[in-house]
Design a protein around this motif. Sequence first.
Motif, mmCIF file in Angstrom:
data_model
loop_
_atom_site.group_PDB
_atom_site.id
_atom_site.type_symbol
_atom_site.label_atom_id
_atom_site.label_comp_id
_atom_site.label_asym_id
_atom_site.label_seq_id
_atom_site.Cartn_x
_atom_site.Cartn_y
_atom_site.Cartn_z
ATOM 1 N N MET A 1 0.801 -1.190 0.174
ATOM 2 C CA MET A 1 0.090 -0.067 0.082
ATOM 3 C C MET A 1 0.849 1.169 0.099
ATOM 4 S SD MET A 1 -2.977 1.238 2.847
ATOM 5 C CE MET A 1 -3.745 -0.240 2.838
ATOM 6 N N ASP A 2 0.757 2.305 -0.788
ATOM 7 C CA ASP A 2 1.510 3.326 -0.879
ATOM 8 C C ASP A 2 1.151 4.321 0.129
ATOM 9 O OD1 ASP A 2 -0.761 4.430 -1.868
ATOM 10 O OD2 ASP A 2 -0.024 5.059 -3.823
ATOM 11 N N ASP A 3 2.068 5.252 0.387
ATOM 12 C CA ASP A 3 1.767 6.353 1.498
ATOM 13 C C ASP A 3 0.855 6.927 1.209
ATOM 14 O OD1 ASP A 3 4.068 5.306 2.800
ATOM 15 O OD2 ASP A 3 5.249 6.912 2.194
ATOM 16 N N GLN A 4 0.306 7.587 0.062
ATOM 17 C CA GLN A 4 -0.648 8.319 -0.435
ATOM 18 C C GLN A 4 -1.924 7.818 -0.015
ATOM 19 O OE1 GLN A 4 -0.925 9.725 -4.115
ATOM 20 N NE2 GLN A 4 -2.652 11.204 -3.651
ATOM 21 N N ARG A 5 -2.173 6.488 -0.284
ATOM 22 C CA ARG A 5 -3.488 5.769 -0.198
ATOM 23 C C ARG A 5 -3.528 5.433 1.498
ATOM 24 N NH1 ARG A 5 -5.287 -0.325 -1.988
ATOM 25 N NH2 ARG A 5 -7.407 -0.160 -0.875
ATOM 26 N N ALA A 6 -2.544 5.138 2.163
ATOM 27 C CA ALA A 6 -2.521 4.796 3.723
ATOM 28 C C ALA A 6 -3.189 6.383 4.283
ATOM 29 C CB ALA A 6 -1.099 4.279 4.068
ATOM 30 N N ARG A 7 -2.504 7.187 3.839
ATOM 31 C CA ARG A 7 -2.975 8.707 4.336
ATOM 32 C C ARG A 7 -4.435 8.840 4.286
ATOM 33 N NH1 ARG A 7 2.255 10.374 2.407
ATOM 34 N NH2 ARG A 7 1.357 11.166 0.658
ATOM 35 N N ARG A 8 -4.949 8.744 3.098
ATOM 36 C CA ARG A 8 -6.305 8.725 2.864
ATOM 37 C C ARG A 8 -7.079 7.973 3.730
ATOM 38 N NH1 ARG A 8 -4.925 8.298 -2.809
ATOM 39 N NH2 ARG A 8 -6.320 6.358 -2.783
ATOM 40 N N LEU A 9 -6.616 6.602 3.797
ATOM 41 C CA LEU A 9 -7.532 5.631 4.723
ATOM 42 C C LEU A 9 -7.570 6.005 6.245
ATOM 43 C CD1 LEU A 9 -6.370 2.258 3.170
ATOM 44 C CD2 LEU A 9 -8.568 3.524 2.894
ATOM 45 N N LEU A 10 -6.415 6.590 6.581
ATOM 46 C CA LEU A 10 -6.354 7.252 7.793
ATOM 47 C C LEU A 10 -7.139 8.487 7.942
ATOM 48 C CD1 LEU A 10 -2.673 6.835 8.690
ATOM 49 C CD2 LEU A 10 -4.669 5.538 9.999
ATOM 50 N N GLU A 11 -7.148 9.351 7.261
ATOM 51 C CA GLU A 11 -7.973 10.442 7.156
ATOM 52 C C GLU A 11 -9.404 10.102 7.021
ATOM 53 O OE1 GLU A 11 -9.199 14.392 7.427
ATOM 54 O OE2 GLU A 11 -7.093 13.546 7.914
ATOM 55 N N ARG A 12 -9.723 9.246 6.399
ATOM 56 C CA ARG A 12 -11.306 8.725 6.238
ATOM 57 C C ARG A 12 -11.718 7.965 7.453
ATOM 58 N NH1 ARG A 12 -13.088 4.055 2.018
ATOM 59 N NH2 ARG A 12 -11.066 4.724 1.552
ATOM 60 N N GLU A 13 -10.654 7.277 8.219
ATOM 61 C CA GLU A 13 -11.177 6.568 9.556
ATOM 62 C C GLU A 13 -11.318 7.840 10.711
ATOM 63 O OE1 GLU A 13 -12.211 3.549 10.643
ATOM 64 O OE2 GLU A 13 -12.288 3.394 8.314
ATOM 65 N N ARG A 14 -10.155 8.817 10.566
ATOM 66 C CA ARG A 14 -10.620 10.057 11.569
ATOM 67 C C ARG A 14 -11.720 10.719 11.214
ATOM 68 N NH1 ARG A 14 -10.195 14.853 11.641
ATOM 69 N NH2 ARG A 14 -9.957 15.367 9.424
ATOM 70 N N ARG A 15 -12.349 10.893 10.113
ATOM 71 C CA ARG A 15 -13.384 11.926 10.162
ATOM 72 C C ARG A 15 -14.720 10.914 10.317
ATOM 73 N NH1 ARG A 15 -11.194 12.592 4.785
ATOM 74 N NH2 ARG A 15 -13.032 11.210 3.982
ATOM 75 N N ARG A 16 -14.635 9.707 9.923
ATOM 76 C CA ARG A 16 -15.505 8.776 10.301
ATOM 77 C C ARG A 16 -15.817 8.662 12.021
ATOM 78 N NH1 ARG A 16 -16.269 3.131 11.748
ATOM 79 N NH2 ARG A 16 -18.440 2.309 11.071
ATOM 80 N N ALA A 17 -14.616 8.473 12.745
ATOM 81 C CA ALA A 17 -14.700 8.612 14.438
ATOM 82 C C ALA A 17 -15.249 9.945 14.793
ATOM 83 C CB ALA A 17 -13.230 8.333 14.575
#
Length: 104
Positions: A1-17
């Motif tokens: 998984m590339d860094d950009q995709r990992a950052r997007r997934l983390l940001e999505r989880e943060r917004r969801r939380a």
Amino acid sequence: MDDQRARRLLERERRRAERLKALAEGPPSPCIGVCRIDDRSGWCIGCFRNIDEIREWMIMPPAERHRLLEELKQRRASQSPAAAHGAGSHPGAAPAAKPDEKQK
């Protein structure tokens, strides 16, 4: 998984939380599972919200949800006395059959 995709997934989880936390802090949804929009009023026959209020409920701040709940009480009260007391006379509901009429 590339860094950009990992950052997007983390940001999505943060917004969801954040959304889940905001939702948990406010009043629960007024939805009662009777979901149908009345053509005349534009309100759901179950909870008396319009489609925009239903869609935006999850992102409304708790204070705005409380304000809307008060407005929904007024909407219910503006209906017939039977509807105000929850007797099933919601806007758009079919009229009850008379006792002497045969059901088809």
